[in-house]
Design a protein around this motif. Structure first.
Motif, PDB file in Angstrom:
ATOM      1  N   ALA A 177      -2.382  89.777  20.941  1.00 23.92           N
ATOM      2  CA  ALA A 177      -2.705  89.556  22.350  1.00 23.92           C
ATOM      3  C   ALA A 177      -1.544  88.859  23.035  1.00 23.92           C
ATOM      4  CB  ALA A 177      -3.966  88.701  22.480  1.00 23.92           C
ATOM      5  N   VAL A 178      -1.404  89.154  24.342  1.00 28.18           N
ATOM      6  CA  VAL A 178      -0.431  88.440  25.171  1.00 28.18           C
ATOM      7  C   VAL A 178      -1.232  87.789  26.292  1.00 28.18           C
ATOM      8  CG1 VAL A 178       1.569  88.666  26.681  1.00 28.18           C
ATOM      9  CG2 VAL A 178       1.400  90.070  24.613  1.00 28.18           C
ATOM     10  N   VAL A 179      -1.168  86.470  26.363  1.00 25.89           N
ATOM     11  CA  VAL A 179      -1.994  85.735  27.323  1.00 25.89           C
ATOM     12  C   VAL A 179      -1.092  85.152  28.408  1.00 25.89           C
ATOM     13  CG1 VAL A 179      -3.639  83.832  27.601  1.00 25.89           C
ATOM     14  CG2 VAL A 179      -3.638  85.180  25.488  1.00 25.89           C
ATOM     15  N   PRO A 180      -1.393  85.451  29.674  1.00 26.06           N
ATOM     16  CA  PRO A 180      -0.531  84.969  30.758  1.00 26.06           C
ATOM     17  C   PRO A 180      -0.657  83.454  30.961  1.00 26.06           C
ATOM     18  CG  PRO A 180      -2.497  85.992  31.661  1.00 26.06           C
ATOM     19  CD  PRO A 180      -2.536  86.220  30.182  1.00 26.06           C
ATOM     20  N   LEU A 181       0.351  82.897  31.587  1.00 21.16           N
ATOM     21  CA  LEU A 181       0.299  81.495  31.992  1.00 21.16           C
ATOM     22  C   LEU A 181      -0.764  81.387  33.080  1.00 21.16           C
ATOM     23  CD1 LEU A 181       1.668  78.735  31.719  1.00 21.16           C
ATOM     24  CD2 LEU A 181       3.236  79.415  33.527  1.00 21.16           C
ATOM     25  N   ILE A 195      -0.447  85.528  18.430  1.00 24.70           N
ATOM     26  CA  ILE A 195      -0.876  85.556  19.826  1.00 24.70           C
ATOM     27  C   ILE A 195       0.225  84.920  20.670  1.00 24.70           C
ATOM     28  CG2 ILE A 195      -2.525  84.593  21.482  1.00 24.70           C
ATOM     29  CD1 ILE A 195      -4.368  84.674  18.746  1.00 24.70           C
ATOM     30  N   VAL A 196       0.685  85.652  21.680  1.00 30.94           N
ATOM     31  CA  VAL A 196       1.733  85.136  22.550  1.00 30.94           C
ATOM     32  C   VAL A 196       1.067  84.535  23.783  1.00 30.94           C
ATOM     33  CG1 VAL A 196       3.882  85.645  23.755  1.00 30.94           C
ATOM     34  CG2 VAL A 196       3.254  86.951  21.715  1.00 30.94           C
ATOM     35  N   ASN A 197       1.336  83.259  24.030  1.00 29.23           N
ATOM     36  CA  ASN A 197       0.668  82.555  25.118  1.00 29.23           C
ATOM     37  C   ASN A 197       1.698  82.162  26.197  1.00 29.23           C
ATOM     38  OD1 ASN A 197      -1.361  81.236  26.524  1.00 29.23           O
ATOM     39  ND2 ASN A 197      -1.173  79.329  25.349  1.00 29.23           N
ATOM     40  N   GLY A 198       1.219  81.933  27.399  1.00 33.94           N
ATOM     41  CA  GLY A 198       2.060  81.346  28.449  1.00 33.94           C
ATOM     42  C   GLY A 198       3.067  82.294  29.084  1.00 33.94           C
ATOM     43  N   VAL A 199       2.720  83.587  29.144  1.00 31.59           N
ATOM     44  CA  VAL A 199       3.656  84.565  29.710  1.00 31.59           C
ATOM     45  C   VAL A 199       3.504  84.620  31.233  1.00 31.59           C
ATOM     46  CG1 VAL A 199       4.266  87.017  29.805  1.00 31.59           C
ATOM     47  CG2 VAL A 199       3.699  85.936  27.612  1.00 31.59           C
ATOM     48  N   ILE A 200       4.640  84.545  31.930  1.00 22.81           N
ATOM     49  CA  ILE A 200       4.602  84.645  33.395  1.00 22.81           C
ATOM     50  C   ILE A 200       4.658  86.123  33.769  1.00 22.81           C
ATOM     51  CG2 ILE A 200       5.763  84.036  35.553  1.00 22.81           C
ATOM     52  CD1 ILE A 200       7.074  81.720  33.964  1.00 22.81           C
ATOM     53  N   GLU A 201       3.757  86.541  34.647  1.00 20.20           N
ATOM     54  CA  GLU A 201       3.672  87.941  35.051  1.00 20.20           C
ATOM     55  C   GLU A 201       4.904  88.370  35.844  1.00 20.20           C
ATOM     56  OE1 GLU A 201       0.876  89.824  34.529  1.00 20.20           O
ATOM     57  OE2 GLU A 201      -0.891  88.544  34.663  1.00 20.20           O
ATOM     58  N   PRO A 243      -0.105  90.893  30.806  1.00 20.47           N
ATOM     59  CA  PRO A 243       1.110  90.946  31.615  1.00 20.47           C
ATOM     60  C   PRO A 243       1.858  92.264  31.424  1.00 20.47           C
ATOM     61  CG  PRO A 243       0.947  88.867  30.441  1.00 20.47           C
ATOM     62  CD  PRO A 243      -0.137  89.730  29.913  1.00 20.47           C
ATOM     63  N   ALA A 244       2.288  92.840  32.547  1.00 20.51           N
ATOM     64  CA  ALA A 244       2.995  94.126  32.513  1.00 20.51           C
ATOM     65  C   ALA A 244       4.271  93.995  31.694  1.00 20.51           C
ATOM     66  CB  ALA A 244       3.323  94.565  33.935  1.00 20.51           C
ATOM     67  N   GLY A 245       4.614  95.067  30.986  1.00 20.31           N
ATOM     68  CA  GLY A 245       5.852  95.057  30.207  1.00 20.31           C
ATOM     69  C   GLY A 245       5.667  94.477  28.826  1.00 20.31           C
ATOM     70  N   TRP A 246       4.536  93.776  28.616  1.00 16.20           N
ATOM     71  CA  TRP A 246       4.296  93.146  27.319  1.00 16.20           C
ATOM     72  C   TRP A 246       3.306  93.944  26.478  1.00 16.20           C
ATOM     73  CZ3 TRP A 246       6.363  88.328  25.613  1.00 16.20           C
ATOM     74  CH2 TRP A 246       7.216  87.717  26.537  1.00 16.20           C
TER      75      TRP A 246
END
Lengths: 339, 337
Positions: free
Chosen positions: B313-317, B271-277, B8-11
């Motif tokens: 890691a940053v994992v999108p929703l 690990i960051v999970n569930g990020v909205i783009e 995700p952008a910004g992350w």
């Protein structure tokens, strides 16, 4: 579509219909919102004028994070008028217990310090895996036996451990019963011996202590499984994996004879979003959710007491807790912002 | 239609050293644990990591030590009670530990030992009551889970093990305990040896008899010690913590990480999970979605402060629930981007 009545009204009615159920528990898998529901329910009851204690028996308790105040190990803390919150610090309790043992040893033997050998034993005993549960359980018994509130809301640990916790009462009870019987037998011998010697027998303090523990535990465990005084709500969310786990969980709870008062469905996406310009992930989730809600209605239909909408942010701080209470119990009906 | 996923952008700025970099830099890494609060996606991340490592051609075992398992649900096949080949992924096996067997076996073992001991001490009592009280305590299943995990590790049939762990502090307690256990066993051993030499002195035959209880204690101590050595060896073990961009899961892993440091258990990262783009937001996006994005971005700052240099890691929703190998492949791509 969820039930035609306004969201949360059935749950509110449950509380008015069963005024004697003063011990409230939310159970279910981890991460579905049990702590949030506990906090919001406490808030709702306090705002209706009751004196409420919400307490957490989870070693990774989050009430501090929800209320945005550090209450860990500080006893009951008044958050708003009538709403008290408490987070149990098991380690603190274990340390106090160790200190008690040390003091007993010092008093008994007139030592000025505890011998190293004994220190090791105390350390080893405290590292027993059961110790933390015992410490927490003991504190819960304390809270319940002391009373002083209109409502007690248990924020339970995630499922598996909640079961241990629920089974603990019977385990303890059995253990104490065994010990007590043993002591009583011993006492009969001692009395006989005493009579033969013509002495007066002192009251058996240990037996008295054991019976006191037993009385406390009986009070606590009878509350846990007493449907007349306890309301146990099962939290679910409209997602496939969560539903699979819930089925397993419900079977486990049945095994422990925990009476389930009803289900609360959390994280329901507002259907109005479907008519708006929403990202693909949300559109798909809405589609999937319809199917899962259908499944929930088939499985638990009449037992669902509330459908709680997903909010646009996580629930922390009093303003969000108030909105959650409104969503659960009707309140002033301010749901999530969807426009 | 499947959209290609990127971070995700910004992350991106959160990720100084990625999951891939960390894992590539640790060629000896053998035990990966995934922990965190309930509901953050531990099972999914553990599954994705196991899949990614298996795709490198290594023999991987994915293990669930949760009291309520969700691996079978994740993989859409029954993996309860034994290591089961994952359909469509060569060199990946999955196993939900069944503690019932371990508990029964432990009960039998304990009963044998107590029986032997009672006979040895010439006490005419049935062992059942002792066995019941020893195995009826609520932490017994937890210990059984730990025992089973150690068994699996010691059988050493795989190159890499990925554990989906229970959302509790038990791992830290069980590991912290091993030092105390060793001390306790040491004491038991000493007093057993004293009793034994006394018995030898008093007996006519002067022959050494077997002492199963002592053997058991020594074996147990060595096992726990060996497990502790593996789990605290940063060349072999790494704990990864999964969080959502939300207050509660962040608070939980903050506590976990400090505990783990206390016990010298190596933390591999967060690990960051569930990020909205952010990119999904347009002029006409409803307030509901916009507010979520704004709330998440506030937590992005908190994550940066709380876990500096630790985010891997940053994992999108995802637009669908993660179930089955094909979707898991996509998570693995992002996790090891």
């Amino acid at each position: 579509m969820p039930s035609p009545e306004p969201a949360g009204s059935r749950l509110a009615r449950y509380f008015t219909d069963f005024p004697d159920r003063r011990y409230i528990m939310f159970g279910g898998k981890g991460g579905l919102g049990k702590t949030t529901f506990s906090a919001a329910t406490a808030y709702h009851l306090a705002r209706r004028g009751y004196k409420v204690l919400v307490f957490s028996v989870d070693p990774q308790a989050s009430l501090s994070d929800i209320f945005q105040r550090d209450i860990f190990g500080r006893g009951p803390v008044e958050i708003v008028p009538g709403l008290f919150a408490q987070e149990i610090d098991a380690d603190q309790r274990i340390r106090a217990y160790q200190q008690e043992i040390r003091q007993k040893i010092l008093d008994m033997y007139g030592f000025d310090r505890v011998p190293e050998e004994i220190e090791h034993y105390i350390a080893a005993a405290s590292a027993e895996p059961a110790m933390e549960e015992s410490a927490i359980f003991d504190q819960v018994v304390d809270i319940v036996v002391t009373g002083g509130y209109d409502y007690f809301i248990y924020d339970l640990v995630p499922l598996g451990h909640a079961l241990y916790y629920l089974s603990m009462a019977s385990v303890y009870d059995e253990w104490i019963e065994r010990i007590t019987r043993l002591r009583e037998e011993m006492q009969q011998y001692a009395e006989m011996a005493a009579r033969m010697k013509g002495e007066q027998l002192q009251e058996d303090l240990i037996l008295a202590e054991l019976q006191d523990i037993r009385r406390r535990i009986t009070i606590s465990s009878s509350i846990l499984t007493d449907a007349a005084r306890t309301a146990f709500f099962f939290v679910i969310i409209p997602e496939e994996m969560a539903l699979l786990d819930t089925r397993k969980a419900a079977q486990l709870f049945a095994k422990f004879q925990v009476p389930i008062s009803g289900y609360i469905v959390n994280r329901v996406l507002p259907e109005t979003l479907a008519q708006q310009d929403i990202p693909e992930y949300l559109r798909r989730r809405l589609q999937m959710q319809r199917g899962h809600l259908e499944e929930i209605r088939t499985l638990f239909g009449g037992e669902v007491l509330a459908y709680v909408p997903e909010f646009e942010r996580d629930v922390t701080g009093l303003a969000m807790i108030e909105r959650m209470a409104d969503a659960m119990f009707g309140g002033n009906g301010r749901g999530p912002a969807t426009d | 239609m499947v959209q290609q996923l990127t971070r995700p952008a910004g992350w991106e700025a959160l990720v100084e050293r990625s999951m891939r970099q960390v894992v590539d830099a640790m060629p000896t890494l053998k035990y990966l644990y995934f922990g965190g609060k309930g509901g953050v996606g531990k099972t999914v991340m553990a599954g994705a990591a196991a899949l990614a490592l298996a795709r490198q051609g290594r023999r991987v075992l994915l293990v669930s030590t949760n009291p309520v398992h969700s691996l079978s649900g994740l993989l859409d096949q029954d993996v309860f009670g034994r290591a089961t080949p994952v359909a469509g992924v060569p060199s990946l096996w999955a196993h939900e530990i069944d503690t019932r067997e371990t508990i029964e076996r432990s009960k039998r073992e304990i009963k044998e030992k107590i029986d032997w001991f009672l006979k040895y001490a010439e006490i005419r009592t049935r062992a059942d009551a002792f066995v019941e009280s020893a195995t009826m305590n609520p932490a017994f299943e937890e210990s059984a889970m730990f025992e089973s995990m150690i068994d699996i590790i010691f059988r050493d049939e795989y190159e890499v093990y990925v554990f989906d762990t229970a959302p509790t502090a038990n791992a830290r307690r069980l590991l912290g305990m091993s030092a105390v256990y060793a001390m306790w066993v040491q004491k038991m051993v000493r007093s057993r040896e004293e009793a034994r030499s006394l018995r030898r002195l008093l007996s006519y035959s002067k022959k050494d008899e077997a002492d199963p209880l002592l053997d058991y204690l020594l074996r147990f101590r060595d096992r726990i010690e060996a497990a502790r050595r593996l789990l605290t060896d940063s060349a072999l073990t790494a704990f990864f913590f999964v969080t959502l961009p939300e207050a509660l899961p962040i608070a939980v892993i903050r506590r976990f990480i400090s505990w783990f440091h206390e016990f010298g258990i190596p933390v591999g990262g967060v690990i960051v999970n569930g990020v909205i783009e952010r990119g999904l937001v347009t002029e006409t996006t409803p307030q509901f979605v916009l507010n979520r994005v704004i709330a998440q971005e506030a937590y992005r700052e908190e994550i940066a402060r709380a876990f500096p240099g630790m985010v891997r890691a940053v994992v999108p929703l995802f637009e669908t629930e993660v179930r089955g190998v094909p979707v898991l492949e996509r998570v693995a791509q992002v996790l090891f981007a």
